[in-house]
Design an enzyme around this catalytic site. Structure first.
Site, short mmCIF file in Angstrom:
data_model
loop_
_atom_site.label_atom_id
_atom_site.label_comp_id
_atom_site.label_asym_id
_atom_site.label_seq_id
_atom_site.Cartn_x
_atom_site.Cartn_y
_atom_site.Cartn_z
N ALA A 99 0.81 -1.11 -0.02
CA ALA A 99 0.12 -0.09 0.06
C ALA A 99 0.89 1.03 -0.03
CB ALA A 99 -1.03 0.36 1.28
N GLU A 100 1.96 1.50 -1.61
CA GLU A 100 2.48 2.69 -1.22
C GLU A 100 2.37 4.23 -0.32
OE1 GLU A 100 2.43 0.26 -3.64
OE2 GLU A 100 3.88 -0.71 -3.32
N HIS A 115 10.10 -1.59 -12.85
CA HIS A 115 11.53 -1.91 -12.13
C HIS A 115 12.53 -1.02 -12.32
CE1 HIS A 115 8.65 -5.31 -11.30
NE2 HIS A 115 8.96 -5.58 -9.85
#
Lengths: 346, 323
Positions: free
Chosen positions: B60-61, B130
């Site tokens: 849950a950034e 990424h």
């Protein structure tokens, strides 16, 4: 687990946990909050305010209830209706500095540069955000910090129904439940988000049912009933302070005017019903409801009401005058460049 | 002389966490699977510091980033590990709007000491999320400091400076440098934010870069050493940026190549080119040349040959400015 329940516990006949003094304090806080709201409306209509104003109208009882019983060290994130004035004055904050902020003055609580944001760090009130729902991640941090420092601080996290569309709200419910954080999710649900009605935004009728999914106890209360809201706030604060984790309170309130001053007043494509809103103002005004109750209980007379009302208006006007007397904040560009970063670290 | 040992970049960052958490009880860490250590810099910290100071969170950034802001407002000094820096984009409001701009907007009253950490870098064939390097986007927003080390020494020193800083800092490190080794002193030291480092002295051309690309620049300088004398400046901090160090170098070399692994458009290299144009035009004998990621999304698969700065690309840019 208590998923729903309580409500207008303050209906006559039931014993109220509120003392007479508390009732009068709440009532006078609401009276001042509504006087400030009227004053702010005059200021913005006169073109003397910088930025927005979102009128509180008859929706300020939940905010007064949420703020009145907090301690100085408790964290408060006010709801943006009436820009949190009701919540903050109830917590004992010197809100004239915030009025001045709205007018872009040097005396403003953020040096006149924040428009409608605010900051009273010494009172554990850290800001308002234009990004609705920004409160939810922060309250996780406040709750975490309270547990980390082993204090018994309570986090009063006030917000509207619209903010529960943000994923952040659900993240905060999840983490607060998981870590048993001392957060009161204080929802002031007026059934409207900007120009959209709740039926277009939520699958169910009550947002508090969300809490059940996270194992968070929830209560509903009539947001037009000041004393019912206050009793619920007391219960919620006690629950949270005792280390039982978060609690969810849904105050059902009303928006009897447009979203923000000078804006549309639609519900989807349709104009909202002015007659209905006028009827709410006549019959569902929380100050009138509370006054009737106090008069019935012998705690108030018509004469005292008028006196207190005049006093509240005078206080509100004094805040306007205080703000007007302060110079417009116009620091130099060079000075602003020095304000971006805090000084030396640890 | 202080004792040094050889550490990897991640071990050096980890030492900074350990030093600073021992030094200051207000320092704690949060992130997804940091206890196990998705990357080695957070590995095995719980035996000493406990799960209450090295905190695993749900995925849950926004909540994690905002929790850092809230905790900092309440007097703690959080470190939030996003794992990949690209994941921090979930928390755009918290990073760009709330953390960066809170201090100024709210009357410069309450400092916000917090550190965001994320790994990044092109060349591992894992595509955009990424790989993305967010420093160009970050420095666009006033109020947050941004750094990236190129050596284990700088990694430890910059991280310690970041943790002691009274402002939000985004600490980036390059995924391909995880096991990169270098000497790190045992004694306490910091590498101040806003201080560039001359990684190789030279007189003909200045190559300004940071992170992993410092090594591409050094390899190029070594390759061309008999022909062109190249000065390699490691920015180390993107904000604050050490313009004095760059200009001092340009006074000598009069030629500038910027090697930037981030997108070419509107990023760090564009910003520095503009600053040189506005404030150091007279120092130059040739137009600035850039080697950057092309302006298309970072692809996965085998196309990194197009997107990575290489010795060949840097050499070609250096030859261009020497013409």
């Amino acid at each position: 687990m208590q998923t729903t329940a309580v409500a207008a516990a303050s209906k006559r006949g039931k014993a109220s946990p509120l003392t007479d003094e508390q009732k009068i304090l709440l009532f006078r806080n609401l009276m001042l909050a509504m006087a400030l709201d009227r004053m702010m409306m005059r200021v913005i209509r006169a073109g003397r305010m910088v930025g927005f104003y979102h009128e509180g109208g008859i929706a300020l009882a939940p905010g007064v209830a949420a703020g009145t019983f907090l301690r100085k060290e408790d964290i408060l994130w006010p709801h943006y209706r009436a820009h949190g004035l009701a919540h903050m004055l109830a917590k004992g904050i010197d809100v004239k500095l915030y009025v001045a902020e709205h007018m872009g003055r040097e005396a403003g609580c953020c040096k006149g540069r924040s428009s409608f944001h605010f900051s009273f760090p010494q009172d554990h009130v850290f800001g308002l955000s234009g990004n609705i729902g920004a409160n939810f991640p922060m309250v996780v941090g406040y709750g975490f910090a309270a547990k980390y420092k082993k204090t018994d601080q309570v986090v009063m996290n006030c917000s509207g129904d619209g903010s529960y569309g943000e994923g952040r709200a659900h993240e905060a419910l999840l983490i607060s439940a998981l870590w048993k954080l001392p957060v009161v999710f204080w929802l002031e649900n007026n059934g409207m988000a900007q120009h959209s009605g709740e039926q277009d935004l939520f699958p169910g009728k009550e947002i508090s049912v969300l809490a059940a999914g996270y194992g968070i106890p929830a209560m509903k209360v009539d947001g037009q009933d000041l004393f019912a809201c206050a009793e619920t706030a007391l219960a919620a604060i006690a629950h949270t302070r005792s280390g039982k984790g978060p609690i969810f309170i849904e105050c059902r309130t009303l928006r009897a005017q447009e979203h923000s001053v000078g804006n549309l007043n639609n519900e989807g494509p349709v104009k909202r019903d002015q007659k209905l809103m006028d009827e709410w103002k006549a019959t569902r005004d929380p100050l009138k409801i509370a006054a009737a109750r106090l008069i019935e209980e012998g705690l108030l007379t018509e004469t005292v009401f008028t006196e207190w009302q005049a006093e509240a208006d005078k206080q509100a006007d004094a805040m306007d005058e205080f703000s007007e007397a302060s110079p417009k904040a116009m620091p130099s560009v060079e000075e602003l460049y020095t304000q971006v970063y805090a000084g030396k670290g640890n | 002389m202080t004792d040094t040992r050889e550490l990897t970049l991640c071990e050096a960052i980890r030492e900074a966490y350990i030093d600073e958490m021992r030094r200051d009880e207000r320092v704690f860490m949060m992130g997804v699977s940091i206890q196990a250590g998705s990357f080695p810099h957070t590995k095995d910290l719980t035996p000493e510091f406990g799960t209450h100071r090295v905190v695993d969170t749900p995925l849950a950034e926004p909540a994690i980033a905002g929790a850092a802001i809230g905790a900092a407002q309440e007097g703690l000094r959080p470190i939030v590990d996003f794992m990949y820096a690209g994941f921090s984009y979930y928390a755009g409001s918290e990073v760009f709007m709330q953390a960066s701009q809170y201090y100024f907007l709210h009357g410069s009253q309450l400092p916000l000491p917090l550190v965001f950490v994320g790994t990044c870098g092109v060349g591992r064939r894992v595509a955009n999320e990424h790989s993305t390097l967010p420093y160009g986007a970050l420095i666009h927003h006033p109020g947050i400091k941004v750094c990236m080390p190129s050596t284990p020494y700088d990694a430890k020193g910059l991280m310690k400076a970041a943790i002691r800083e009274n402002n939000p800092v985004f600490f980036l490190w390059h995924t391909s440098m995880m096991s990169f080794k270098g000497h790190v002193p045992t004694d306490d030291y910091v590498v101040p934010l806003g201080k560039a480092d001359v990684k190789r002295e030279g007189t003909d051309v200045t190559v300004l870069t940071a992170g992993m690309q410092v090594h591409t620049a050094l390899k190029t300088a070594e390759k061309l050493k008999d022909e062109i004398s190249i000065e390699v400046i490691d920015a180390r901090s993107f904000e604050p940026f050490d313009r004095d160090a760059l200009f001092k170098s340009l006074e000598k070399t009069t030629r500038l190549v910027i090697v930037d692994e981030d997108f070419e458009r509107a990023g760090f290299s564009a910003e520095i080119s503009a600053q040189v144009m506005e404030h150091g035009y007279d120092l130059l004998d040739a137009p600035v040349k850039r080697v950057c990621h092309p302006n298309f999304p970072i692809p996965g698969g085998y196309m990194d040959v197009y997107t990575m700065p290489t010795v060949e690309k840097v050499e070609s840019a250096i030859r261009d400015v020497c013409r």
